[in-house]
Design an enzyme around this catalytic site. Structure first.
Site, PDB file in Angstrom:
ATOM      1  NE  ARG A 133      -4.006   1.980   2.222  1.00 15.73           N
ATOM      2  CZ  ARG A 133      -4.253   2.748   3.276  1.00 15.73           C
ATOM      3  NH1 ARG A 133      -3.613   2.557   4.417  1.00 15.73           N
ATOM      4  NH2 ARG A 133      -5.147   3.719   3.199  1.00 15.73           N
TER       5      ARG A 133
ATOM      6  CG  HIS B  12      -1.589   5.185  -0.520  1.00 12.84           C
ATOM      7  ND1 HIS B  12      -2.325   5.598   0.568  1.00 12.84           N
ATOM      8  CD2 HIS B  12      -2.409   4.346  -1.212  1.00 12.84           C
ATOM      9  CE1 HIS B  12      -3.530   5.035   0.540  1.00 12.84           C
ATOM     10  NE2 HIS B  12      -3.597   4.262  -0.521  1.00 12.84           N
TER      11      HIS B  12
ATOM     12  CB  VAL C 252       0.687  11.428  -3.996  1.00 10.94           C
ATOM     13  CG1 VAL C 252       0.631  12.903  -3.622  1.00 10.94           C
ATOM     14  CG2 VAL C 252      -0.605  10.717  -3.598  1.00 10.94           C
TER      15      VAL C 252
ATOM     16  N   GLY D  84       4.103  10.906  -8.333  1.00  8.56           N
ATOM     17  CA  GLY D  84       4.923   9.814  -8.841  1.00  8.56           C
ATOM     18  C   GLY D  84       5.654   9.065  -7.737  1.00  8.56           C
TER      19      GLY D  84
ATOM     20  CG  ASP E 127       8.103  11.777  -5.211  1.00  7.87           C
ATOM     21  OD1 ASP E 127       7.266  11.096  -4.562  1.00  7.87           O
ATOM     22  OD2 ASP E 127       8.066  13.015  -5.254  1.00  7.87           O
TER      23      ASP E 127
ATOM     24  CG  ASN F 195      -1.276   8.609   2.593  1.00  2.35           C
ATOM     25  OD1 ASN F 195      -1.471   7.607   1.909  1.00  2.35           O
ATOM     26  ND2 ASN F 195      -0.643   9.675   2.138  1.00  2.35           N
TER      27      ASN F 195
ATOM     28  N   PRO G  63      -7.604   7.254  -4.664  1.00  5.27           N
ATOM     29  CG  PRO G  63      -7.622   4.977  -5.217  1.00  5.27           C
ATOM     30  CD  PRO G  63      -6.690   6.138  -5.019  1.00  5.27           C
TER      31      PRO G  63
ATOM     32  CG  HIS H  35      -8.111  -3.994  -1.637  1.00  5.46           C
ATOM     33  ND1 HIS H  35      -9.096  -3.068  -1.897  1.00  5.46           N
ATOM     34  CD2 HIS H  35      -7.004  -3.272  -1.331  1.00  5.46           C
ATOM     35  CE1 HIS H  35      -8.604  -1.843  -1.775  1.00  5.46           C
ATOM     36  NE2 HIS H  35      -7.338  -1.926  -1.436  1.00  5.46           N
TER      37      HIS H  35
HETATM   38  C1  HEM Z   1      -8.982   0.862  -6.557  1.00  2.04           C
HETATM   39  C2  HEM Z   1      -8.956   1.811  -5.668  1.00  2.04           C
HETATM   40  C3  HEM Z   1      -8.540   1.604  -4.247  1.00  2.04           C
HETATM   41  C4  HEM Z   1      -9.184   2.067  -3.152  1.00  2.04           C
HETATM   42  C5  HEM Z   1     -10.439   2.912  -3.133  1.00  2.04           C
HETATM   43  C6  HEM Z   1      -8.453   1.596  -1.996  1.00  2.04           C
HETATM   44  C7  HEM Z   1      -8.800   1.878  -0.686  1.00  2.04           C
HETATM   45  C8  HEM Z   1      -8.241   1.268   0.420  1.00  2.04           C
HETATM   46  C9  HEM Z   1      -8.689   1.438   1.775  1.00  2.04           C
HETATM   47  C10 HEM Z   1      -9.813   2.358   2.221  1.00  2.04           C
HETATM   48  C11 HEM Z   1      -7.934   0.637   2.572  1.00  2.04           C
HETATM   49  C12 HEM Z   1      -8.041   0.465   4.096  1.00  2.04           C
HETATM   50  C13 HEM Z   1      -7.057   1.340   4.825  1.00  2.04           C
HETATM   51  C14 HEM Z   1      -7.226   1.251   6.311  1.00  2.04           C
HETATM   52  O1  HEM Z   1      -8.341   1.338   6.802  1.00  2.04           O
HETATM   53  O2  HEM Z   1      -6.199   1.107   7.021  1.00  2.04           O
HETATM   54  C15 HEM Z   1      -6.993  -0.030   1.717  1.00  2.04           C
HETATM   55  C16 HEM Z   1      -6.057  -0.938   2.139  1.00  2.04           C
HETATM   56  C17 HEM Z   1      -5.140  -1.535   1.316  1.00  2.04           C
HETATM   57  N1  HEM Z   1      -4.938  -1.259  -0.021  1.00  2.04           N
HETATM   58 FE1  HEM Z   1      -6.175  -0.250  -1.225  1.00  2.04          FE
HETATM   59  N2  HEM Z   1      -7.389   0.858  -2.411  1.00  2.04           N
HETATM   60  C18 HEM Z   1      -7.392   0.841  -3.779  1.00  2.04           C
HETATM   61  C19 HEM Z   1      -6.439   0.246  -4.599  1.00  2.04           C
HETATM   62  C20 HEM Z   1      -5.314  -0.383  -4.139  1.00  2.04           C
HETATM   63  C21 HEM Z   1      -4.174  -0.758  -4.945  1.00  2.04           C
HETATM   64  C22 HEM Z   1      -4.024  -0.450  -6.437  1.00  2.04           C
HETATM   65  C23 HEM Z   1      -3.284  -1.369  -4.129  1.00  2.04           C
HETATM   66  C24 HEM Z   1      -1.919  -1.932  -4.432  1.00  2.04           C
HETATM   67  C25 HEM Z   1      -1.555  -2.415  -5.582  1.00  2.04           C
HETATM   68  C26 HEM Z   1      -3.886  -1.409  -2.805  1.00  2.04           C
HETATM   69  C27 HEM Z   1      -3.331  -2.011  -1.715  1.00  2.04           C
HETATM   70  C28 HEM Z   1      -3.913  -2.029  -0.456  1.00  2.04           C
HETATM   71  C29 HEM Z   1      -3.444  -2.889   0.616  1.00  2.04           C
HETATM   72  C30 HEM Z   1      -2.352  -3.950   0.522  1.00  2.04           C
HETATM   73  C31 HEM Z   1      -4.221  -2.574   1.736  1.00  2.04           C
HETATM   74  C32 HEM Z   1      -4.105  -3.176   3.141  1.00  2.04           C
HETATM   75  C33 HEM Z   1      -3.168  -2.317   3.970  1.00  2.04           C
HETATM   76  C34 HEM Z   1      -2.864  -2.903   5.323  1.00  2.04           C
HETATM   77  O3  HEM Z   1      -3.496  -3.857   5.750  1.00  2.04           O
HETATM   78  O4  HEM Z   1      -1.937  -2.358   5.980  1.00  2.04           O
HETATM   79  N3  HEM Z   1      -5.084  -0.767  -2.842  1.00  2.04           N
HETATM   80  N4  HEM Z   1      -7.201   0.365   0.407  1.00  2.04           N
END
Ligand code: HEM
Ligand SMILES: *[C@@H]1O[C@H](CO)[C@@H](O)[C@H](O)[C@H]1NC(C)=O
Ligand SMILES: *[C@@H]1O[C@H](CO)[C@@H](O)[C@H](O)[C@H]1NC(C)=O
Ligand SMILES: *[C@@H]1O[C@H](CO)[C@@H](O)[C@H](O)[C@H]1NC(C)=O
Ligand SMILES: *[C@@H]1O[C@H](CO)[C@@H](O)[C@H](O)[C@H]1NC(C)=O
Length: 323
Positions: free
Chosen positions: A57, A61, A65, A67, A69, A89, A157, A187
């Site tokens: 993640r 992230h 933002v 790029g 960097d 974040n 997003p 996810h």
């Molecule tokens: C498609 C749009 C996406 C949205 C709206 C989104 C949104 C979110 C949200 C709201 C969380 C929960 C954060 C929290 O409550 O701590 C999350 C977690 C996470 N996201 Fe996304 N995400 C998106 C795409 C991605 C992409 C592209 C990746 C990586 C390639 C990614 C990887 C992750 C991972 C691995 C977690 C778990 C983090 C953790 O458990 O520490 N997400 N995301």
């Protein structure tokens, strides 16, 4: 002839300025860089499997933002709230481990390896330990020196985006709809705080208090973990796994869950509920190996977003501060 000389001069000078990324970038200048990151990632994962999703993640992230960097690693300074302190974040973790890898690398090859590359390597190694799939990471990213919270909110997003909004958000970074769906497979590990999906359970819209697309038993489970009235502390502490089936395994079960209406975020389940992405979800659910290949490829593409290279930016000494 003069034109030709100018053309030649441009050819000779230009590439060093826009030198693009390459695999094995540190082979001569810091041969142990990738191994050091790998050992930090593997050691941390053996103790806590939550470190893998954290690194993946972080890289995402970072790249969305300004790029890739390492702007996400910079601390806020007086008068400037940095990206990592934006609510977009909230929940990012793993920063201490990046510091650990950076310190080890600096002790062997000072001023050589960028924080942005360390993030890209750590994400790759996290994919490897949690998903068993490996890919090479083109490197040579340079670190930026600007980090603004408002840019995180504007570029990342939101969990309640529709497919049209997700598509546009990823297209802004040069990523396709299929890559968006493919990368959402991240996810399948890690989790979310209740606040990111509670509106689906209690205040969805005027007609439905509960999102009708959630499987009723899954909704019951989520309501138990995230009661309507949560106290301050538990709002921050409760994290619900994205994938109740294989929560620590990066795999295509994420897509199978969507088919069963067990997607955690609105932005997850909507990929199944929308016709343009439904067939992609189906494809990824049915062909795990193909998805894994596409995922690795899309991670490399994501890792190339708006990178600084050559003489641009700097190699930060400490990932939290500009030099
Ligand atoms: C498609 C749009 C996406 C949205 C709206 C989104 C949104 C979110 C949200 C709201 C969380 C929960 C954060 C929290 O409550 O701590 C999350 C977690 C996470 N996201 Fe996304 N995400 C998106 C795409 C991605 C992409 C592209 C990746 C990586 C390639 C990614 C990887 C992750 C991972 C691995 C977690 C778990 C983090 C953790 O458990 O520490 N997400 N995301
Ligand atoms: C192991 O993980 C726990 C949390 O899951 C953390 O508090 C602890 O510091 C970690 N220990 C080491 C040695 O990394
Ligand atoms: C979007 O999601 C957040 C939680 O992340 C929620 O608080 C907010 O009300 C939602 N906004 C809209 C417009 O649905
Ligand atoms: C509420 O959500 C449902 C299901 O997504 C949708 O069909 C309906 O039009 C929405 N109602 C309102 C008032 O937005
Ligand atoms: C930021 O980096 C650029 C080079 O990319 C440099 O010219 C500038 O002085 C730096 N600014 C700060 C505040 O460090």
């Amino acid at each position: 002839m003069a034109y030709f000389a100018i053309f030649l001069a441009i050819l000779l000078v230009y590439p060093t300025k826009i030198a693009s990324l390459e695999v094995g970038f540190y082979q001569k200048t810091c041969p142990s860089a990738e191994a050091i990151v790998k050992s930090v990632v593997e050691k941390a994962f053996a103790n806590d499997s939550g470190t893998a999703p954290a690194f993946i993640r972080l890289h995402f992230h970072d790249c969305f933002v300004r790029g890739c960097d390492a702007s996400i690693l910079l601390n806020s300074t007086p008068g400037n709230l940095a990206e990592k302190d934006s609510s977009a974040n909230s929940g990012v973790q793993g920063l201490e481990l990046i510091d650990e890898a950076k310190a080890k690398i600096e002790s062997q090859c000072p001023n050589t390896v960028s924080c942005a590359d360390i993030l890209a390597f750590a994400a790759r190694d996290s994919v490897s330990v949690s998903g068993g799939l490996y890919y090479t990471v083109p490197a040579g990213r340079r670190d930026g020196n600007v980090s603004r919270a408002a840019e995180a909110a504007a570029n990342l997003p939101s969990p309640n985006f529709t497919v049209a909004q997700l598509k546009k958000n990823f297209a802004n970074k040069g990523l396709s709809l299929d890559e968006m769906v493919t990368l959402s497979g991240a996810h399948s590990i890690g989790g979310s705080h209740c606040s990111n999906f509670m509106s689906r359970l209690y205040s969805f819209n005027k007609t439905y208090s509960q999102d009708p697309s959630i499987d009723p038993n899954y909704a019951k489970l989520l309501k138990k973990m995230c009661p309507k009235k949560m106290s301050g502390a538990s709002i921050d502490q409760v994290v619900v796994s994205f994938d109740p089936v294989t929560p620590d395994r990066l795999d295509n079960v994420y897509y199978k869950n969507l088919e069963m209406n067990k997607g955690l975020l609105f932005s997850d389940q909507i990929l199944w509920a929308t016709s343009s992405t439904r067939k992609m979800v189906k494809n990824n659910a049915n062909h795990g190996n193909l998805w894994a290949k596409k995922f690795a490829k899309a991670m490399v593409h994501m890792g190339s977003i708006e990178v600084l290279s050559g003489t641009q930016g700097e190699i930060r000494k400490d990932c939290r501060f500009v030099n």
